[in-house]
Design a protein around this motif. Structure first.
Motif, mmCIF file in Angstrom:
data_model
loop_
_atom_site.group_PDB
_atom_site.id
_atom_site.type_symbol
_atom_site.label_atom_id
_atom_site.label_comp_id
_atom_site.label_asym_id
_atom_site.label_seq_id
_atom_site.Cartn_x
_atom_site.Cartn_y
_atom_site.Cartn_z
ATOM 1 N N ILE A 176 88.692 -29.019 -42.762
ATOM 2 C CA ILE A 176 87.806 -28.966 -41.601
ATOM 3 C C ILE A 176 87.563 -30.407 -41.166
ATOM 4 O O ILE A 176 87.044 -31.207 -41.951
ATOM 5 C CB ILE A 176 86.461 -28.300 -41.969
ATOM 6 C CG1 ILE A 176 86.697 -26.849 -42.409
ATOM 7 C CG2 ILE A 176 85.485 -28.372 -40.802
ATOM 8 C CD1 ILE A 176 85.478 -26.175 -43.008
ATOM 9 N N TYR A 177 87.984 -30.763 -39.962
ATOM 10 C CA TYR A 177 87.768 -32.111 -39.463
ATOM 11 C C TYR A 177 86.506 -32.158 -38.618
ATOM 12 O O TYR A 177 86.361 -31.373 -37.682
ATOM 13 C CB TYR A 177 88.956 -32.575 -38.615
ATOM 14 C CG TYR A 177 90.187 -32.872 -39.426
ATOM 15 C CD1 TYR A 177 90.288 -34.067 -40.133
ATOM 16 C CD2 TYR A 177 91.225 -31.959 -39.498
ATOM 17 C CE1 TYR A 177 91.417 -34.335 -40.891
ATOM 18 C CE2 TYR A 177 92.359 -32.224 -40.251
ATOM 19 C CZ TYR A 177 92.449 -33.407 -40.946
ATOM 20 O OH TYR A 177 93.564 -33.665 -41.689
ATOM 21 N N VAL A 178 85.614 -33.070 -38.965
ATOM 22 C CA VAL A 178 84.389 -33.255 -38.183
ATOM 23 C C VAL A 178 84.416 -34.642 -37.560
ATOM 24 O O VAL A 178 85.212 -35.499 -37.942
ATOM 25 C CB VAL A 178 83.115 -33.073 -39.043
ATOM 26 C CG1 VAL A 178 82.996 -31.649 -39.526
ATOM 27 C CG2 VAL A 178 83.111 -34.040 -40.219
ATOM 28 N N GLU A 179 83.505 -34.849 -36.600
ATOM 29 C CA GLU A 179 83.539 -36.080 -35.825
ATOM 30 C C GLU A 179 82.825 -37.240 -36.505
ATOM 31 O O GLU A 179 83.217 -38.382 -36.361
ATOM 32 C CB GLU A 179 82.823 -35.816 -34.502
ATOM 33 C CG GLU A 179 83.636 -36.098 -33.303
ATOM 34 C CD GLU A 179 82.814 -35.812 -32.067
ATOM 35 O OE1 GLU A 179 82.738 -36.680 -31.219
ATOM 36 O OE2 GLU A 179 82.210 -34.723 -31.990
ATOM 37 N N ARG A 180 81.715 -36.916 -37.165
ATOM 38 C CA ARG A 180 80.896 -37.993 -37.734
ATOM 39 C C ARG A 180 80.571 -37.689 -39.188
ATOM 40 O O ARG A 180 80.510 -36.516 -39.579
ATOM 41 C CB ARG A 180 79.570 -38.088 -36.972
ATOM 42 C CG ARG A 180 79.796 -38.508 -35.563
ATOM 43 C CD ARG A 180 78.516 -38.976 -34.923
ATOM 44 N NE ARG A 180 78.692 -38.869 -33.480
ATOM 45 C CZ ARG A 180 78.191 -37.888 -32.750
ATOM 46 N NH1 ARG A 180 77.423 -36.983 -33.308
ATOM 47 N NH2 ARG A 180 78.431 -37.833 -31.458
ATOM 48 N N PRO A 181 80.331 -38.768 -39.946
ATOM 49 C CA PRO A 181 79.984 -38.558 -41.349
ATOM 50 C C PRO A 181 78.778 -37.618 -41.492
ATOM 51 O O PRO A 181 78.742 -36.788 -42.402
ATOM 52 C CB PRO A 181 79.627 -39.964 -41.836
ATOM 53 C CG PRO A 181 80.382 -40.885 -40.927
ATOM 54 C CD PRO A 181 80.438 -40.198 -39.593
ATOM 55 N N GLY A 182 77.833 -37.713 -40.555
ATOM 56 C CA GLY A 182 76.645 -36.850 -40.621
ATOM 57 C C GLY A 182 76.995 -35.379 -40.501
ATOM 58 O O GLY A 182 76.326 -34.521 -41.084
ATOM 59 N N HIS A 183 78.045 -35.095 -39.766
ATOM 60 C CA HIS A 183 78.447 -33.700 -39.595
ATOM 61 C C HIS A 183 78.995 -33.101 -40.886
ATOM 62 O O HIS A 183 78.936 -31.899 -41.102
ATOM 63 C CB HIS A 183 79.510 -33.581 -38.503
ATOM 64 C CG HIS A 183 78.969 -33.845 -37.133
ATOM 65 N ND1 HIS A 183 79.766 -34.097 -36.062
ATOM 66 C CD2 HIS A 183 77.700 -33.898 -36.682
ATOM 67 C CE1 HIS A 183 79.011 -34.294 -34.990
ATOM 68 N NE2 HIS A 183 77.756 -34.186 -35.348
ATOM 69 N N LYS A 184 79.529 -33.988 -41.695
ATOM 70 C CA LYS A 184 80.086 -33.514 -42.956
ATOM 71 C C LYS A 184 79.006 -32.820 -43.791
ATOM 72 O O LYS A 184 79.222 -31.730 -44.317
ATOM 73 C CB LYS A 184 80.672 -34.711 -43.722
ATOM 74 C CG LYS A 184 81.617 -34.321 -44.816
ATOM 75 C CD LYS A 184 82.348 -35.531 -45.356
ATOM 76 C CE LYS A 184 83.024 -35.171 -46.669
ATOM 77 N NZ LYS A 184 83.845 -36.247 -47.197
ATOM 78 N N GLY A 185 77.837 -33.483 -43.831
ATOM 79 C CA GLY A 185 76.721 -32.908 -44.578
ATOM 80 C C GLY A 185 76.286 -31.563 -44.020
ATOM 81 O O GLY A 185 75.933 -30.652 -44.768
ATOM 82 N N ILE A 186 76.319 -31.452 -42.683
ATOM 83 C CA ILE A 186 75.919 -30.194 -42.047
ATOM 84 C C ILE A 186 76.867 -29.071 -42.463
ATOM 85 O O ILE A 186 76.449 -27.971 -42.799
ATOM 86 C CB ILE A 186 75.911 -30.339 -40.505
ATOM 87 C CG1 ILE A 186 74.841 -31.340 -40.068
ATOM 88 C CG2 ILE A 186 75.663 -28.984 -39.851
ATOM 89 C CD1 ILE A 186 74.863 -31.687 -38.590
ATOM 90 N N VAL A 187 78.145 -29.388 -42.451
ATOM 91 C CA VAL A 187 79.129 -28.356 -42.806
ATOM 92 C C VAL A 187 79.017 -27.984 -44.287
ATOM 93 O O VAL A 187 79.109 -26.808 -44.654
ATOM 94 C CB VAL A 187 80.568 -28.824 -42.481
ATOM 95 C CG1 VAL A 187 81.596 -27.819 -42.973
ATOM 96 C CG2 VAL A 187 80.728 -29.025 -40.973
#
Ligand code: GDP
Ligand code: MG
Length: 301
Positions: A235-246
């Motif tokens: 799963i590719y996310v845009e920002r490091p912060g999004h990683k935590g959300i996922v």
């Protein structure tokens, strides 16, 4: 010699607020043919959910992703494309959840349809959960809006009323060659298709927090004999912060996404699936103009 009847084919756009039962309905109608379509013919404007074939008629169900309020540029392009997709359709179906009635989100969709003078088939879903008088109230309210050419009451879960709806939709398809020859429909690169399934779960779980800012790619897909398949996806996310959300607290989110996607994959593949999900950051992909182009979207929407 008898002449074979002329073929007919068209698009049905399925609209409705999240969780009204759009996927359940399309899955029920198209059965295992859901999403099993070559991605080369897919665009975001008309994301194909499934194809229903009866006698000489082909009905292509398309998704209109994200009719919700757009915030970012990409979201706006998506929403604009979704409305265009609806405009191109030969029939538009708007689902209403009978438990919620015509809620704000549904009312907003109705308003947009009215602005565009679009005639819509209203479908009151989940009638297995609600008593008749309440259903009639919803139907009255929908009729009063003047937006609906017809109103059906169905349960996408039990199948109640779905046959009549399908007959009506089939009847609305124009004379046309089939857009998707039957033998092409099953011709799916499994990897892309499997990524779509996970992406859908990702959106279902996160669409408020993370609209469109994630893609899924299948890195490997390995059949283990006839009984199971191992799938690795990123799963590719845009920002490091999004990683935590996922990922969620202690990985709870990704676990849920993974188990839902796996259940869906197992149902469709009729095999056990071992699904491994990884989350990686890939910067600014959502603002990349090449991406808009590859998805057939207007970056200036
Ligand atoms: P979507 O977001 O519009 O695609 O909605 P889904 O198809 O994912 O359905 C949302 C939830 O409603 C799921 O838990 C479905 O099982 C449930 N659901 C859909 N249709 C019905 C129905 O006719 N009756 C009941 N009881 N539940 C339904
Ligand atoms: Mg859905």
């Amino acid at each position: 010699m008898t002449e074979s009847p002329a073929t007919r084919c068209g698009f049905v756009a399925v609209l409705g607020a999240p969780n009204v039962g759009k996927s359940t309905l399309v899955n029920l109608i198209v059965g295992s043919k859901v999403s099993i379509v070559s991605p080369k013919v897919q665009t975001t404007r008309n994301r194909i959910r499934g194809i229903f074939i009866k006698d000489s008629v082909q009905v292509v169900f398309v998704d209109t992703p994200g009719i919700f309020e757009p915030k970012r540029k990409l979201d706006r392009a998506m929403v604009s494309a979704a409305w265009q997709g609806a405009g191109d359709a030969d029939a538009i179906v708007l689902l209403v959840d009978s438990v919620k009635g015509v809620d704000d989100e549904t009312a907003r969709i109705v308003t947009r349809l009215q602005e565009r003078n679009m005639k819509v088939i209203g479908v009151i879903n989940k009638i297995d959960l609600v008593a008749k008088p309440a259903l009639l109230k919803i139907a009255e309210k929908m009729t009063a809006s003047g937006c609906f050419s017809e109103i059906f009451m169905i349960s996408a879960q039990t199948g109640d009323g779905v046959g009549d709806l399908v007959d009506t939709l089939t009847g609305l398809m124009p004379e046309s060659p089939w857009l998707y020859p039957e033998d092409e429909i099953a011709d799916t690169p499994l990897k892309v298709w499997a990524a779509e399934i996970t992406r859908e779960q990702l959106y279902l779980q996160l669409h408020q927090e993370l609209p469109y800012a994630a893609t899924v790619e299948t890195e490997s897909l390995t059949e283990k004999g006839n009984t199971s398949i191992e799938i690795n996806q990123v799963i590719y996310v845009e920002r490091p912060g999004h990683k935590g959300i996922v990922l969620g607290a202690k990985g709870s989110r990704i676990k849920l996404i993974g188990s839902r996607a796996r259940a869906e994959l197992e149902k469709l593949l009729e095999r056990r699936v071992h699904l491994m999900l990884f989350v990686k950051v890939r910067k600014n992909w959502a603002e990349d103009p090449e991406l808009f182009k590859s998805w057939d979207l207007d970056p200036n929407a």
